[in-house]
Structures are given as C-alpha cells and as structure tokens.
Design a protein around this motif. Structure first.
Motif, mmCIF file in Angstrom:
data_model
loop_
_atom_site.group_PDB
_atom_site.id
_atom_site.type_symbol
_atom_site.label_atom_id
_atom_site.label_comp_id
_atom_site.label_asym_id
_atom_site.label_seq_id
_atom_site.Cartn_x
_atom_site.Cartn_y
_atom_site.Cartn_z
ATOM 1 N N SER A 43 0.854 -1.184 0.000
ATOM 2 C CA SER A 43 0.000 0.000 0.000
ATOM 3 C C SER A 43 0.887 1.229 0.000
ATOM 4 O O SER A 43 1.964 1.228 0.608
ATOM 5 N N GLY A 53 -2.830 -2.974 -3.236
ATOM 6 C CA GLY A 53 -3.108 -4.076 -4.152
ATOM 7 C C GLY A 53 -1.924 -5.010 -4.225
ATOM 8 O O GLY A 53 -0.979 -4.902 -3.440
ATOM 9 N N SER A 143 -13.529 -12.662 -1.123
ATOM 10 C CA SER A 143 -13.502 -11.318 -1.712
ATOM 11 C C SER A 143 -13.779 -10.265 -0.638
ATOM 12 O O SER A 143 -13.257 -9.163 -0.685
ATOM 13 N N GLU A 144 -14.592 -10.636 0.354
ATOM 14 C CA GLU A 144 -14.829 -9.705 1.473
ATOM 15 C C GLU A 144 -13.555 -9.470 2.267
ATOM 16 O O GLU A 144 -13.222 -8.342 2.623
ATOM 17 N N ASP A 145 -12.848 -10.587 2.551
ATOM 18 C CA ASP A 145 -11.568 -10.492 3.266
ATOM 19 C C ASP A 145 -10.605 -9.583 2.511
ATOM 20 O O ASP A 145 -9.911 -8.763 3.088
ATOM 21 N N ARG A 146 -10.577 -9.783 1.214
ATOM 22 C CA ARG A 146 -9.650 -8.999 0.395
ATOM 23 C C ARG A 146 -9.968 -7.519 0.492
ATOM 24 O O ARG A 146 -9.073 -6.679 0.644
ATOM 25 N N GLU A 147 -11.234 -7.202 0.414
ATOM 26 C CA GLU A 147 -11.657 -5.798 0.488
ATOM 27 C C GLU A 147 -11.255 -5.197 1.839
ATOM 28 O O GLU A 147 -10.705 -4.093 1.913
ATOM 29 N N ALA A 148 -11.495 -5.949 2.912
ATOM 30 C CA ALA A 148 -11.138 -5.473 4.257
ATOM 31 C C ALA A 148 -9.627 -5.268 4.368
ATOM 32 O O ALA A 148 -9.157 -4.269 4.916
ATOM 33 N N LEU A 150 -7.502 -4.723 1.915
ATOM 34 C CA LEU A 150 -7.072 -3.592 1.082
ATOM 35 C C LEU A 150 -7.320 -2.271 1.801
ATOM 36 O O LEU A 150 -6.485 -1.370 1.784
ATOM 37 N N ASN A 151 -8.477 -2.173 2.445
ATOM 38 C CA ASN A 151 -8.794 -0.962 3.212
ATOM 39 C C ASN A 151 -7.828 -0.766 4.361
ATOM 40 O O ASN A 151 -7.343 0.332 4.607
#
Length: 659
Positions: A43, A53, A143-148, A150-151
């Motif tokens: 990041s 990413g 995909s939820e884990d990934r989003e969390a 990334l944030n």
DNA sequence: CGGGATCGCGCC
DNA sequence: AAAGGGCGCGATCCCG
C-alpha cells in the motif's frame, strides 16, 4: 525535514505469516529468505491518494525519486529487496527512506503504529483485520476479506504518512541519520565464525543434556526449571524453600547463601542455575545458526531509541547488547564450572587450567569480514564525567581534563591522593573505594544498596563494622554534625557503608542538591508534564505527573503505612519517580547524546563501517589502510554543546568481538 | 492456544 | 524520609 521538494510516499507491505512462520521469531532477513515468503499486498500513499493491491499491479515508476516512509522500515525494506531479488518487482531509485516508528520512539517513547497513532494522532487503530490474515495466503482470502485487507493496508499507509507530515519536522537531522545508521548496520550484518558456531552448539547441547539429567524432577516429566517442582523437592528434602532473588535488594546474596548451605547435599541446586545459563547460551547459538546467511553474514536488529533515555535496545530474537563477557567453562565431568573459587582461578591464570575441558566464548563468533579488521572502542566512565559537568564540579572536571580517571580525579580533588604515582597502583584500596563511590552513589543509592554495589563493582567488602566509627566518623577524626547541631553517631551493622555514603554526600553537595531540585520540580509539575532540557537541546518528558498515596509495608515492623510517592507516565506506562532516579535518567540521556556525536563523526571516516553499538561502546570494522586511532580521536572529542566535559575513550583492534 | 505476569539471566 | 537506572528474552504458570 529532508528536502521538501522531493515527493514523499508512505510504503507498507503485507505478507503471509502463521504460527510457525513469523518475523517475530525469525527476524526479517530469515523470514524473507524462506520458501514460505509471500508478499501479497503493498500500500502506498502520497498525501493525496492511497493505493493498495498486489505488488505486481503497482505502478512502481511513480515511486521513483521519492522519499519513502515506512513504519518499521527494516521489515518493509527487507521485503521489498527480497521481491526485487526474486524479480517480482523493479528496483527503484529513492531519495531516502524514513522509519516513522523511529520518529515516534524519538518523540514519545512509543514504537508500534497503534500506539503512535493513538498518542500522536488521537486515532484508535484495530489490528483485527491483520490478525485474521494469519495463516492465509492471497488465494485463501474471500472477496470480502480482500476488500477489508485492502482498506486496512491503505489506512496504515495513510497513518504512516500523517505521522511524518505532522511530526517529521520535530525529528532533528542528526537523529534521522542515527536512525538510518541503525537500520543500515543491522541489515549489513556481521561475519560469523560458522565452524566455531557448530562446535559450540555440539558442546553446549551435550552440557545441557548432562545437566538436565541431574535434575531429578525432569525424569518425572516436569519442566527443567519448574518452580513448583523445585519447591516440592525442597519440602521433601526438609530444607527451606529457595529465596526469590527479585524479592530482595540482596536477593542475589541470599540465593548464594542458600545454595552454599544446601548445594553440597543436593546437587540439583547448582545444576539448576547451570541449566539456565547453558540454555540461554545455547538458545543464542541456535538463533544465530538459524539466521546466518550462506555467506556467513548474520543480519540483526537493534532498536533506535529503544529506551526512554533514547539509548538503543536489543531487538528481535538476538540481543547484541547482552552477549555474556565471561565464557562458559566445562569441567572434566562435562558440566558447567560454577564454583566461584574455580572461576577466579581461571580468570587469574594466563592459560586455561587443566581442569577446564572446554571454553565457550560467544563473542568469539563475531568476527570481521575477510580483509577487514575489527575495532572496539568505548567511552571511559562517561556517566560520571557527564554528572560532574552537569553539576559544575570544577575541581573534578579540571582533574579529569588533566588526564585522571573520575575515580582518581575524585581522590585528588579531596586531597586524599597527592602522589605523582597513579592511584590505581599506588593505593588499590582507596582506588576501589573511589570507584565504588563514583559508580554507586551519584543516583541516590543508600547504605544497604551501596554495600552490595561496592562488592559487585569494586570488590570491596564493607560488611565488617569498625567501632571507631562510633566516635570518629569523618576522615579528620572530627564527628560529623547533623542539621540539629548534634554529632551523628554511627554504629552497628552497616556502619561502614553508612559512613561512606554520608561522607560522599557531604562532599558532593552539587549532586545532592540536583536530586532535591529535580525532585521538587517533579512535585511541582503534578497535574501536568515534567520536562528536563538536555545540554544537546533535546528534552525528556514525563507525562501526567501525580502525587499518589500508596500503602507500603514497613520492612521492619511489617505494618502497612501510607507513603506519598510521585509517579509519571513514560511511553504509556506509569513509573514511580524521585530525584535520584531523574538524575540517573538525565545523565544516561546526556551520555547517550555525547556518544551519538561520536558515532556521527566515526561514520564519516572513509573505510570505517560501524557494526553495532552497546550504549557507550562502538564495534566497527575497518578497511585496509584505516588508522584505528581515527576512531579513538572521534570518540574522545567533546561535543560543542558540552564544552568543559573531558571525554576519553579506549580503543583496541581485535580479531573477534571482545571486551 | 495465546496473552499476561513473574522470575531468572545476560549487558551497560 | 528514603529510594541507583536502563534494556530483551526464555521458561513457567495461570487464565480465558
């Protein structure tokens, strides 16, 4: 701040870890060399936009020429360099790399991003998302884990950047350089004698096993140093339970006495201490063996501003500041020699006595790289010198400037030694006494503590009482007069130490008044922050000062009593403080600053590579043609902000780390 | 199983 | 009133 025209980019990485595979246990270098290594996320934040990413998707070119920021730079830099090495990401030119954990440690004694953000930014972070990533590779994330994730990664980069943006200007250039040097030293590493390492591991493993066999409860499946098992064995043998060292000031002596009394009949008593020493030793060896690279280089870490005085501290599995000085010696039975008389005989003899079958010196493992020489240089008695300067003891300073050590300077200042002959050889007893006083009494130690320290530091036994002291308690034979105008009579146990402590305090009013002054200033800061400005220009701060009433048990009567104590916050923890302790903090910090100036000079000498530092000692390796005297001169210089404080160093060229 | 607390062992 | 202080880590025990 560094050149403000250069772009600044916060850089953070996220990597795979699990129970058996972590930076904490392996250290960054070993962790990144591992086959399990995977950096699945980076990041970055440039003050305007944040991106996170997979590293393969980052526009690395955008980071070129920027100053990079990381919180725990050694980790992120090691990860980045590993990815470059593996051809996963391009090599990018940078204008610098700053560690915001060092910035935060410098400013407020807080190191982790969580604590730094809470204190400096007023932001509460949660590491829940990171904790959930344990044991997961990128492919395992939903995909939820990934989003969390990334944030989470983006916000870490933003916080890192914000720390720098808000506070970077409060971090002096010199300190930034020291931080940078610390990281460079650890990542550059030190050469290891790997053959000797293997030999030591074999021998100490055998010694540990033999020792363990002599701990009777181990056969019953109990842990080797189980306090419960030990207590049970004491009870069964009908002997008193072992004293707990940390429960008493003289705990060490009490334990030795207990061991002396019962060790002959119950060999497990001394084997227990041996087991601990060997185990610690072997553990260090194994850590070195696990982390040393194929080229024989051991990368390591030390913590910049690890202590609140800003001294360095050890870090991550192998502490370069506490390698034991005395080797482990093995006897004919293959056990550790722990008998004091035998150890003394060994240290007094030129070559190893016949009863020693092996000598294991961990410092011998640390050697210069091929073609280089190792230099060890340390500041001579830097703390007493700083104390004399701070309290303005001109006579002491003049004598030290004339070349006398603080111990001899003190004796001469009081006219106790006037001969041209050095005190050290001329009057060994007076030398030992002055040494004990100088090292022990500056920070408020009382008679009991002094008696212990005198023995430890100068080999002085002050336990015998002299009836003379009842009548004549000063050097001149005159009785000392108390504040009430009456002579102070001293007698009984500890009378010798009492007399010496009192005499020293009377002769050093500058020091005792500094205790009182700082004690009063701290008290007056109740409800706020207490700040001490140091000669170098930086300050030490103690937050949320409070006068607290505590119930304390009276040692003699056993009764609970109310005591008012002063406490303050240091790095998020509450400490009890008083004048002597503040003077100690102050002097330790000043000495550290003097040492830093020397490091910055040494670092500029061409062909010199500083390997690591130990509070007042620098270990370096030098290329061919470099004069080690240059290091000695750099160490012996008084900083401009401390004019009048004589600084001196001792420097030697060695074939391996030693002292 | 992991974190916190305590103790011992190293260093300046 | 009197009071040295600064670190890190492994082993163990206890608790949630």
């Amino acid at each position: 701040m560094s050149n403000p025209t250069k772009p600044i980019i916060a850089f953070d990485t996220e990597t795979y870890y699990d129970k058996d595979y972590s930076v904490k246990t392996m250290g960054p270098s070993r962790y990144c060399r591992d086959s399990r290594f995977e950096c699945y996320m980076v990041s970055v934040y440039d003050g305007e936009s944040a991106w996170s990413g997979h590293p393969k998707d980052l526009n690395w070119g955008a980071l070129s020429g920027a100053v990079w920021l990381s919180h725990n730079q050694t980790f992120d830099q090691t990860v980045y360099e590993e990815m470059v090495k593996r051809g996963q990401v391009p090599a990018i030119q940078r204008a610098g790399w700053k560690d915001t954990s060092h910035l935060s440690a410098y400013l407020c004694n807080r190191r982790s991003l969580k604590e730094a953000c809470e204190f400096l930014l007023g932001v509460k972070l949660t590491k829940d998302v990171r904790d959930q990533a344990k044991g997961k590779r990128w492919g395992d994330f939903t995909s939820e884990d990934r989003e969390a994730m990334l944030n989470y990664a983006r916000s870490d980069a933003v916080h890192c950047y914000t720390l720098w943006a808000k506070y970077g200007h409060l971090w002096p250039e010199k300190e930034q350089r020291l931080s940078e040097m610390t990281i460079e030293q650890g990542m550059r590493g030190v050469q290891i004698d790997t053959e000797l390492l293997k030999e030591y591991i074999v021998i100490s493993t055998q010694m540990l096993q033999k020792t363990e066999d002599l701990l009777p409860w181990v056969k019953e499946g109990r842990p080797p140093t189980s306090p419960k098992a030990m207590a049970e064995y004491c009870r069964a043998a009908d002997i008193p339970c072992f004293p707990i060292k940390s429960h008493f000031d003289d705990g060490e002596a009490r334990y030795a006495e207990w061991e002396q009394a019962y060790g002959k009949k119950h060999p497990w008593i001394s084997n227990l201490s041996s087991w601990r020493s060997i185990n610690k030793f072997l553990d260090s060896l194994q850590t070195i063996a696990e982390r040393v690279r194929d080229d024989g280089i051991l990368p390591f870490g030390t913590k910049y501003a690890g202590a609140h005085t800003l001294r360095w501290a050890g870090d991550a599995g192998i502490n370069f500041q506490n390698f034991r000085k005395v080797p482990l010696f093995r006897d004919q039975q293959g056990l550790l020699i722990s008998d004091a008389a035998l150890l003394k005989e060994i240290s007094n003899s030129k070559s190893l006595p016949g009863f020693v079958t092996a000598s294991l010196d961990i410092r011998k493992l640390l050697i210069p790289r091929p073609g280089m020489r190792m230099v060890v240089s340390d500041l001579s008695q830097i703390e007493p010198r700083c104390l004399a300067k701070i309290v303005g003891d001109d006579l002491m300073l003049a004598n030290m400037a004339a070349g006398y050590s603080p111990y001899e300077a003190a004796a001469r200042a009081r006219g106790e030694w006037t001969s041209p002959e050095p005190l050290k050889s001329g009057d060994k007893e007076l030398y030992a006494l002055k040494k004990a006083q100088i090292l022990a009494l500056g920070y408020g130690a009382g008679p009991d503590k002094f008696e212990l320290m005198a023995k430890e530091l100068a080999g002085l036994d002050l336990s015998a009482q002299d009836p003379e002291f009842i009548q004549t308690i000063s050097e001149t034979g005159e009785p000392c007069i108390g504040s009430d105008g009456k002579p102070i009579l001293i007698s009984g146990k500890g009378s010798t130490a009492k007399r010496i402590v009192k005499e020293w305090r009377d002769a050093n009013p500058g020091v005792t008044s500094l205790w009182k002054q700082l004690d009063a200033a701290l008290k007056n800061s109740a409800g706020g922050t207490f700040e001490m400005e140091l000669p170098s220009g930086r300050s030490m701060r103690y937050g949320q000062v409070r006068n607290e009433c505590r119930m304390v048990r009276n040692e003699e009567t056993g009764a609970l009593e109310r005591r008012w104590v002063k406490t303050a916050d240091i790095g998020g923890r509450r400490y009890k403080l008083y004048g002597g302790a503040l003077v100690e903090n102050l002097i330790q910090a000043v000495a550290r600053d003097v040492f830093c100036e020397a490091l910055l000079r040494i670092e500029k000498i061409p062909g010199v590579h500083i390997l690591w530092t130990v509070h007042d000692e620098v270990v370096a390796e030098i290329e061919n043609g470099v004069d080690p005297e240059e290091i000695d001169r750099a160490m012996s210089e008084t900083p401009p902000w401390f004019a009048g404080c004589p600084v001196s160093a001792e420097t030697q060229v060695v074939s391996h780390y030693t002292k």
